[in-house]
Motif scaffolding. Structure first.
Motif, PDB file in Angstrom:
ATOM      1  N   LEU A  54      12.983 -16.453  14.329  1.00  0.00           N
ATOM      2  CA  LEU A  54      14.048 -17.731  14.624  1.00  0.00           C
ATOM      3  C   LEU A  54      15.145 -17.703  13.913  1.00  0.00           C
ATOM      4  O   LEU A  54      15.024 -17.130  12.774  1.00  0.00           O
ATOM      5  N   ILE A  55      16.152 -17.925  14.592  1.00  0.00           N
ATOM      6  CA  ILE A  55      17.559 -17.991  13.785  1.00  0.00           C
ATOM      7  C   ILE A  55      18.064 -19.573  14.042  1.00  0.00           C
ATOM      8  O   ILE A  55      17.728 -20.043  14.977  1.00  0.00           O
ATOM      9  N   ARG A  56      18.766 -19.933  13.095  1.00  0.00           N
ATOM     10  CA  ARG A  56      19.360 -21.246  13.220  1.00  0.00           C
ATOM     11  C   ARG A  56      20.557 -21.280  14.334  1.00  0.00           C
ATOM     12  O   ARG A  56      21.299 -20.296  14.454  1.00  0.00           O
ATOM     13  N   GLN A  57      20.518 -22.221  15.110  1.00  0.00           N
ATOM     14  CA  GLN A  57      21.563 -22.504  16.089  1.00  0.00           C
ATOM     15  C   GLN A  57      21.880 -23.900  16.386  1.00  0.00           C
ATOM     16  O   GLN A  57      20.971 -24.632  16.835  1.00  0.00           O
ATOM     17  N   GLY A  58      23.341 -24.272  15.753  1.00  0.00           N
ATOM     18  CA  GLY A  58      23.742 -25.777  15.843  1.00  0.00           C
ATOM     19  C   GLY A  58      22.699 -26.343  14.868  1.00  0.00           C
ATOM     20  O   GLY A  58      22.357 -25.985  13.730  1.00  0.00           O
ATOM     21  N   ARG A  59      22.241 -27.543  15.377  1.00  0.00           N
ATOM     22  CA  ARG A  59      21.188 -28.160  14.723  1.00  0.00           C
ATOM     23  C   ARG A  59      19.560 -27.981  14.822  1.00  0.00           C
ATOM     24  O   ARG A  59      18.702 -28.457  14.439  1.00  0.00           O
ATOM     25  N   GLY A  60      19.489 -26.790  15.801  1.00  0.00           N
ATOM     26  CA  GLY A  60      18.209 -26.540  15.796  1.00  0.00           C
ATOM     27  C   GLY A  60      17.854 -25.202  15.726  1.00  0.00           C
ATOM     28  O   GLY A  60      18.815 -24.318  14.620  1.00  0.00           O
ATOM     29  N   VAL A  61      16.988 -24.395  16.449  1.00  0.00           N
ATOM     30  CA  VAL A  61      16.730 -22.891  16.170  1.00  0.00           C
ATOM     31  C   VAL A  61      16.535 -22.087  17.490  1.00  0.00           C
ATOM     32  O   VAL A  61      16.697 -22.972  18.598  1.00  0.00           O
ATOM     33  N   ALA A  62      16.812 -20.908  17.448  1.00  0.00           N
ATOM     34  CA  ALA A  62      16.520 -20.204  18.809  1.00  0.00           C
ATOM     35  C   ALA A  62      15.810 -18.818  18.286  1.00  0.00           C
ATOM     36  O   ALA A  62      15.950 -18.584  17.375  1.00  0.00           O
ATOM     37  N   PRO A  63      14.978 -18.593  19.240  1.00  0.00           N
ATOM     38  CA  PRO A  63      14.177 -17.389  19.060  1.00  0.00           C
ATOM     39  C   PRO A  63      14.809 -15.954  19.304  1.00  0.00           C
ATOM     40  O   PRO A  63      15.815 -15.821  19.913  1.00  0.00           O
ATOM     41  N   THR A  64      14.594 -15.084  18.470  1.00  0.00           N
ATOM     42  CA  THR A  64      15.151 -13.897  18.432  1.00  0.00           C
ATOM     43  C   THR A  64      14.698 -12.995  19.661  1.00  0.00           C
ATOM     44  O   THR A  64      13.673 -13.519  20.223  1.00  0.00           O
ATOM     45  N   PRO A  65      15.189 -12.034  20.116  1.00  0.00           N
ATOM     46  CA  PRO A  65      14.425 -11.202  21.393  1.00  0.00           C
ATOM     47  C   PRO A  65      12.943 -11.010  20.690  1.00  0.00           C
ATOM     48  O   PRO A  65      12.253 -11.126  21.688  1.00  0.00           O
ATOM     49  N   ALA A  66      12.850 -10.577  19.492  1.00  0.00           N
ATOM     50  CA  ALA A  66      11.156 -10.444  19.353  1.00  0.00           C
ATOM     51  C   ALA A  66      10.492 -11.728  19.344  1.00  0.00           C
ATOM     52  O   ALA A  66       9.270 -11.738  19.895  1.00  0.00           O
ATOM     53  N   GLY A  67      11.060 -12.942  18.824  1.00  0.00           N
ATOM     54  CA  GLY A  67      10.668 -14.176  19.041  1.00  0.00           C
ATOM     55  C   GLY A  67      10.554 -14.549  20.155  1.00  0.00           C
ATOM     56  O   GLY A  67       9.499 -15.112  20.708  1.00  0.00           O
ATOM     57  N   GLN A  68      11.180 -14.348  21.434  1.00  0.00           N
ATOM     58  CA  GLN A  68      11.155 -14.805  22.790  1.00  0.00           C
ATOM     59  C   GLN A  68       9.901 -14.108  23.370  1.00  0.00           C
ATOM     60  O   GLN A  68       9.168 -14.622  24.095  1.00  0.00           O
ATOM     61  N   GLN A  69       9.673 -12.685  23.006  1.00  0.00           N
ATOM     62  CA  GLN A  69       8.569 -11.875  23.651  1.00  0.00           C
ATOM     63  C   GLN A  69       7.354 -12.511  22.941  1.00  0.00           C
ATOM     64  O   GLN A  69       6.337 -12.697  24.020  1.00  0.00           O
TER      65      GLN A  69
END
Length: 292
Positions: A54-69
């Motif tokens: 996970l990486i920070r994105q704005g006030r939330g988080v977003a999965p990395t490519p590995a995290g998405q998988q």
């Protein structure tokens, strides 16, 4: 399946919720844990995989490519688990309840009343197994046992259904014209006792009667003792629920009410296993016992 390399399910659930909701606080609310617990679970997974998830994105988080998988696979896996659990719940809700009761309780108490339950709750199917055998509720697949005793069965939950009220009873012809004030007034008559029901012996002796001085026939089951009593072959001592119907029909007469021995009929269940249909049946049993 080798679970050695699989992280804890709690950590995987926390990561899947955070990746799906893209917010650690929202994931914490969904799983009813703290924000810090979600963050710690994610860090644990990233350390285990040596991969940022996970990486920070704005006030939330977003999965990395590995995290998405990983999140996509976890979502699919958790949905399969949820479906399996729901299917099992549905199967459990639809199947008949498996009930085991003592033969005497079935014949003299339950069966005269069960038609009322079926009329009130036609959606609840019952399989009733009369048995005096030692039953393992978990192994043998029973939802409920009605058993007679003091109410202590290891690793099971028991609830008193009806306390033991012992009556001395006999066929009317056997005691015709006889005044009965105590068991001593019956000492010249034949007696009928179940050889296995030792508590009955103690109750009789507590009334001041010496069994060794009586003409006692020992029978292998309580049903045989009751059958012999209704045939006029002797006096017997029985819990009230088992003889009330025969007294009402005139096949037996109540001679004396004896002191209670701290025993009774109990509803016995496996802790934590109470499907909706079982709750309905147990509530009905309580109502019938209370009104009896």
């Amino acid at each position: 399946m080798n679970w050695t390399n699989i992280p804890s399910l709690s950590a995987l659930r926390a990561f899947e919720a955070a990746a799906r909701l893209q917010n650690l606080s929202a994931a914490a609310r969904e799983l009813n844990v703290t924000h810090a617990a979600i963050a710690q679970h994610v860090r644990t997974l990233e350390h285990a995989f040596s991969e940022s998830l996970l990486i920070r994105q704005g006030r939330g988080v977003a999965p990395t490519p590995a995290g998405q998988q990983l999140a996509a696979r976890l979502k699919s896996g958790f949905e399969i688990i949820a479906d399996a659990v729901q299917d099992l719940h549905d199967n459990t809700a639809d199947r008949p309840l498996n009930i085991t009761v003592t033969p005497g309780f079935a014949t003299s108490w339950l069966m005269p009343r069960i038609g009322e339950f079926w009329a009130q709750h036609p959606q609840v199917q019952l399989n009733i197994t009369p048995s005096t055998a030692l039953i393992d509720l978990r192994r043998d697949g029973f939802d409920l046992a009605v058993r007679y005793g003091e109410g202590v069965w290891p690793k099971l939950t028991s609830e008193l259904l009806t306390a033991a009220q012992y009556w001395a009873v006999a066929h009317p012809d056997l005691v015709a014209g006889r005044t009965v004030r105590s068991l001593h007034d019956l000492s010249d008559l034949p007696w009928l006792l179940d050889v296995h029901q030792l508590e009955r012996h103690r109750i009789i002796e507590a009334e001041g009667l010496d069994l060794s001085t009586l003409q006692v026939t020992q029978l292998n089951t309580n049903d045989l003792a009751l059958s012999a009593a209704t045939a006029g072959l002797g006096v017997t001592v029985q819990p009230r629920p088992l003889v009330e119907r025969d007294i009402n029909t005139g096949q037996l007469v109540k001679l004396l009410a004896l002191r209670e021995g701290g025993l009774g009929y109990h509803m016995v269940t496996v802790p934590g296993r109470t499907p909706p249909a079982l709750k309905i049946f147990m509530r009905w049993l309580r109502e019938k016992a209370a009104s009896w």
